[in-house]
Design a protein around this motif. Sequence first.
Motif, PDB file in Angstrom:
ATOM      1  N   CYS A  98       0.851  -1.188   0.000  1.00  0.00           N
ATOM      2  CA  CYS A  98       0.000   0.000   0.000  1.00  0.00           C
ATOM      3  C   CYS A  98       0.889   1.242   0.000  1.00  0.00           C
ATOM      4  O   CYS A  98       1.763   1.379   0.864  1.00  0.00           O
ATOM      5  CB  CYS A  98      -0.893   0.024   1.238  1.00  0.00           C
ATOM      6  SG  CYS A  98      -1.707  -1.557   1.603  1.00  0.00           S
ATOM      7  N   ALA A  99       0.648   2.147  -0.951  1.00  0.00           N
ATOM      8  CA  ALA A  99       1.478   3.352  -1.093  1.00  0.00           C
ATOM      9  C   ALA A  99       0.651   4.578  -0.730  1.00  0.00           C
ATOM     10  O   ALA A  99      -0.465   4.743  -1.222  1.00  0.00           O
ATOM     11  CB  ALA A  99       1.992   3.470  -2.527  1.00  0.00           C
ATOM     12  N   SER A 100       1.213   5.457   0.090  1.00  0.00           N
ATOM     13  CA  SER A 100       0.439   6.564   0.639  1.00  0.00           C
ATOM     14  C   SER A 100       1.117   7.914   0.446  1.00  0.00           C
ATOM     15  O   SER A 100       2.346   8.017   0.377  1.00  0.00           O
ATOM     16  CB  SER A 100       0.195   6.333   2.134  1.00  0.00           C
ATOM     17  OG  SER A 100      -0.421   7.456   2.744  1.00  0.00           O
ATOM     18  N   SER A 101       0.288   8.952   0.406  1.00  0.00           N
ATOM     19  CA  SER A 101       0.784  10.320   0.331  1.00  0.00           C
ATOM     20  C   SER A 101       1.486  10.759   1.613  1.00  0.00           C
ATOM     21  O   SER A 101       2.109  11.829   1.628  1.00  0.00           O
ATOM     22  CB  SER A 101      -0.372  11.288   0.032  1.00  0.00           C
ATOM     23  OG  SER A 101      -0.874  11.079  -1.279  1.00  0.00           O
ATOM     24  N   ASP A 102       1.387   9.967   2.690  1.00  0.00           N
ATOM     25  CA  ASP A 102       2.113  10.313   3.916  1.00  0.00           C
ATOM     26  C   ASP A 102       3.599   9.964   3.822  1.00  0.00           C
ATOM     27  O   ASP A 102       4.341  10.121   4.792  1.00  0.00           O
ATOM     28  CB  ASP A 102       1.474   9.668   5.152  1.00  0.00           C
ATOM     29  CG  ASP A 102       1.560   8.138   5.167  1.00  0.00           C
ATOM     30  OD1 ASP A 102       2.253   7.557   4.307  1.00  0.00           O
ATOM     31  OD2 ASP A 102       0.913   7.523   6.042  1.00  0.00           O
ATOM     32  N   GLY A 103       4.018   9.452   2.642  1.00  0.00           N
ATOM     33  CA  GLY A 103       5.427   9.133   2.424  1.00  0.00           C
ATOM     34  C   GLY A 103       5.824   7.727   2.786  1.00  0.00           C
ATOM     35  O   GLY A 103       6.991   7.352   2.644  1.00  0.00           O
TER      36      GLY A 103
END
Length: 259
Positions: A80-85
Amino acid sequence: MANDAQVIANSGHDDMITRRRSLAHPKYGTILASSSYDGKVLIWREQASQWTRVADFSLHTASVNIVSWSPHESGCLLACASSDGRVSILEFEEGKWSHQIFEAHGAGVNAVSWAPAIAPGGLVSSKPDLGVKRRFVTGGSDCLVKIWDYNPQEKTYTPNISLSGHTDWVRDVAWSPTTILSKSYIASCSQDKTVRIWTSTPENPNEWKATVLNFDAVLWRVSWSLSGNVLAVSGGDNRVSLWKEDLMGEWKCEKWIEE
């Protein structure tokens, strides 16, 4: 499989679902993962034409932009890839879920894609280190592409290689899914209006050479055919182009598809 619109309508997310949902390999049943701007990842199972939510993860503090199941040979794993880095890896084993979460791209992670479980040459090699591996690639708002390896002794993921060259956000990455070809291929696309096709060989697996394809519009998605030798590219001009490598190693556009 039942229409997954039912899942969206009763999703349990608190915000819009992000650009991709992902189905696990049939080996694990009919299992769907969804992600959202609310930072959640939900796992669904279809039974008797009905979708039931079986797991709920709230590990991230910003939008989860993409979820991606690993090849089944590697296990039941969801990246899972997130905008929170950060990137989180969810694993289902022996009837229960576990997770890891770690920093990946400080400015945000936009894409993640798993490598084939068996590297090129692994099917016919006598070398044990060419067996089943867990590897994936990420693309971020820091303009970088990173390749991650799993250490089975320490049970951790580390960025083994960082590939630079893009001059704007990397919007998507895709690792060619085939193990038949003699090379490994990763495609990355960016808001800088380029696609970079990164290539490595079994003899030099940590050396990646880039071929640059230039476009007239910002680019959003890259996707390989199941055979791994045709690359589809979509961009802000609402067109899709199909690319293939010729016998001389040059990438040629085979077709443009317009809306």
